[in-house]
Design a protein around this motif. Structure first.
Motif, PDB file in Angstrom:
ATOM      1  N   LEU A  88       0.838  -1.194   0.000  1.00 48.02           N
ATOM      2  CA  LEU A  88       0.000   0.000   0.000  1.00 48.02           C
ATOM      3  C   LEU A  88       0.877   1.249   0.000  1.00 48.02           C
ATOM      4  O   LEU A  88       1.763   1.398   0.842  1.00 48.02           O
ATOM      5  N   VAL A  89       0.615   2.134  -0.969  1.00 43.74           N
ATOM      6  CA  VAL A  89       1.310   3.415  -1.051  1.00 43.74           C
ATOM      7  C   VAL A  89       0.302   4.520  -0.775  1.00 43.74           C
ATOM      8  O   VAL A  89      -0.752   4.590  -1.420  1.00 43.74           O
ATOM      9  N   GLU A  90       0.602   5.365   0.199  1.00 44.72           N
ATOM     10  CA  GLU A  90      -0.255   6.520   0.496  1.00 44.72           C
ATOM     11  C   GLU A  90       0.072   7.619  -0.494  1.00 44.72           C
ATOM     12  O   GLU A  90       1.239   7.977  -0.693  1.00 44.72           O
ATOM     13  N   THR A  91      -0.958   8.198  -1.142  1.00 47.09           N
ATOM     14  CA  THR A  91      -0.756   9.214  -2.170  1.00 47.09           C
ATOM     15  C   THR A  91      -1.287  10.559  -1.688  1.00 47.09           C
ATOM     16  O   THR A  91      -1.719  10.700  -0.542  1.00 47.09           O
ATOM     17  N   TYR A  92      -1.294  11.534  -2.588  1.00 44.09           N
ATOM     18  CA  TYR A  92      -1.756  12.870  -2.215  1.00 44.09           C
ATOM     19  C   TYR A  92      -3.225  12.855  -1.816  1.00 44.09           C
ATOM     20  O   TYR A  92      -3.627  13.527  -0.873  1.00 44.09           O
ATOM     21  N   SER A  93      -4.044  12.072  -2.548  1.00 43.99           N
ATOM     22  CA  SER A  93      -5.487  12.114  -2.294  1.00 43.99           C
ATOM     23  C   SER A  93      -6.101  10.725  -2.256  1.00 43.99           C
ATOM     24  O   SER A  93      -7.260  10.538  -2.596  1.00 43.99           O
ATOM     25  N   GLY A  94      -5.336   9.718  -1.828  1.00 43.38           N
ATOM     26  CA  GLY A  94      -5.870   8.372  -1.776  1.00 43.38           C
ATOM     27  C   GLY A  94      -4.781   7.362  -1.496  1.00 43.38           C
ATOM     28  O   GLY A  94      -3.954   7.546  -0.600  1.00 43.38           O
ATOM     29  N   ALA A  95      -4.757   6.292  -2.286  1.00 45.51           N
ATOM     30  CA  ALA A  95      -3.790   5.218  -2.069  1.00 45.51           C
ATOM     31  C   ALA A  95      -3.655   4.385  -3.334  1.00 45.51           C
ATOM     32  O   ALA A  95      -4.529   4.399  -4.214  1.00 45.51           O
ATOM     33  N   HIS A  96      -2.540   3.660  -3.428  1.00 46.79           N
ATOM     34  CA  HIS A  96      -2.302   2.694  -4.494  1.00 46.79           C
ATOM     35  C   HIS A  96      -2.088   1.324  -3.861  1.00 46.79           C
ATOM     36  O   HIS A  96      -1.294   1.183  -2.918  1.00 46.79           O
ATOM     37  N   LEU A  97      -2.805   0.328  -4.365  1.00 44.58           N
ATOM     38  CA  LEU A  97      -2.602  -1.065  -3.948  1.00 44.58           C
ATOM     39  C   LEU A  97      -1.969  -1.815  -5.114  1.00 44.58           C
ATOM     40  O   LEU A  97      -2.550  -1.899  -6.202  1.00 44.58           O
ATOM     41  N   TYR A  98      -0.778  -2.351  -4.887  1.00 41.53           N
ATOM     42  CA  TYR A  98      -0.049  -3.078  -5.927  1.00 41.53           C
ATOM     43  C   TYR A  98      -0.384  -4.565  -5.854  1.00 41.53           C
ATOM     44  O   TYR A  98      -0.478  -5.135  -4.759  1.00 41.53           O
TER      45      TYR A  98
END
Length: 275
Positions: A88-98
């Motif tokens: 899980l990567v925390e982003t500016y306005s949400g997240a990315h799940l790889y």
């Protein structure tokens, strides 16, 4: 496990800085260092596809809910998914799940409301370390769970749903007939409403967009629409009654609801078969 390949992005953005980026993306440290010198302060993107996918969860444009997190919760509950092992990567306005996958997998933008799938033929802003400009300044992406060196396979039910299920894209136009209208942002409408000559087509487009975004939470659709109606031109000689907006909401619900319910039932069947 396929090695992650990277490409330079323009500083502060998600826009590739090189042409033919799908063919040029690289894992070679020498190539990446050359790009670092050629594009100072560049961001970095990950090439998706070739067995690497990303669920891109966003909350921009959904001031009344949780955006893509709401979509993620719904799909995990419908399909009884456990995605807790995905990086899980925390982003500016949400997240990315790889996640990893075998075979081919289409990119879908959007797949669900505020939730994109980046896979074959796509790229995703990389994390950690990427900086994005936003309304409240810069924010650095950071890895908060797992390792991008060990990306596990996605559950079979998730991949089946991505390949076969897509909620129709949201439209700012008049989906229910009449002249199309380019909608301002909902936050702006809450403060300013519609002017004379915009009200009928404007509310028609607004309630269809809200219903596609928030169904089955029609109470939320009513509340937002009512806030906009309160700010809308409504002179005594040319009234635009709230009852008319309610009729438009009902038409949108009756048209969109069965379509979405069909998709949800389809997803439930997948969830029952995923074992």
């Amino acid at each position: 496990m396929n090695e992650l390949r990277y490409l330079p992005l323009r500083a502060g953005t998600n826009i590739p800085a090189v042409r033919n980026w799908p063919g040029l993306a690289s894992a070679d440290p020498a190539v990446l260092e050359r790009w670092r010198e050629e594009f100072p302060r560049c961001n970095w993107g990950v090439l998706t596809g070739h067995g690497i996918g990303v669920l891109d969860i966003d909350t921009k444009g959904d001031a009344y809910g949780f955006g893509g997190f709401d979509s993620l919760i719904r799909i995990t509950e419908l399909l009884s998914l456990d995605l807790s092992n995905l990086p899980l990567v925390e982003t500016y306005s949400g997240a990315h799940l790889y996640f990893a996958y075998e075979g081919s997998l289409p990119s879908k933008v959007p797949w669900l409301p505020h939730l994109d799938v980046k896979a074959d033929g796509g790229h995703q802003v990389a994390g950690p370390g990427t900086i994005r400009d936003g309304d409240h300044g810069e924010r650095t992406y950071r890895l908060t769970r797992g390792s991008l060196n060990e990306i596990p396979l996605a559950p079979k039910a998730l991949l089946t749903a991505i390949r076969g299920w897509r909620v129709p894209a949201l439209s700012s136009g008049s989906a229910g007939g009449g002249t199309a209208v380019e909608l301002p942002k909902v936050d702006w409408l809450r403060e300013h409403g519609f002017r004379l000559g915009q009200r009928d087509n404007g509310f028609n487009a607004l309630v269809w967009k809200l219903t596609r975004t928030h169904y089955p939470h029609m109470d939320l659709v009513h509340r937002i629409s009512y806030e906009v109606w309160l700010q809308t031109d409504n002179p005594p000689g040319d009234p635009f009654p709230w009852a008319k907006v309610e009729q438009q909401i009902e038409r949108a619900k009756n048209s969109i609801g069965p379509e979405i319910e069909t998709q949800l039932n389809w997803a439930k069947r997948i969830g029952g078969d995923h074992e």
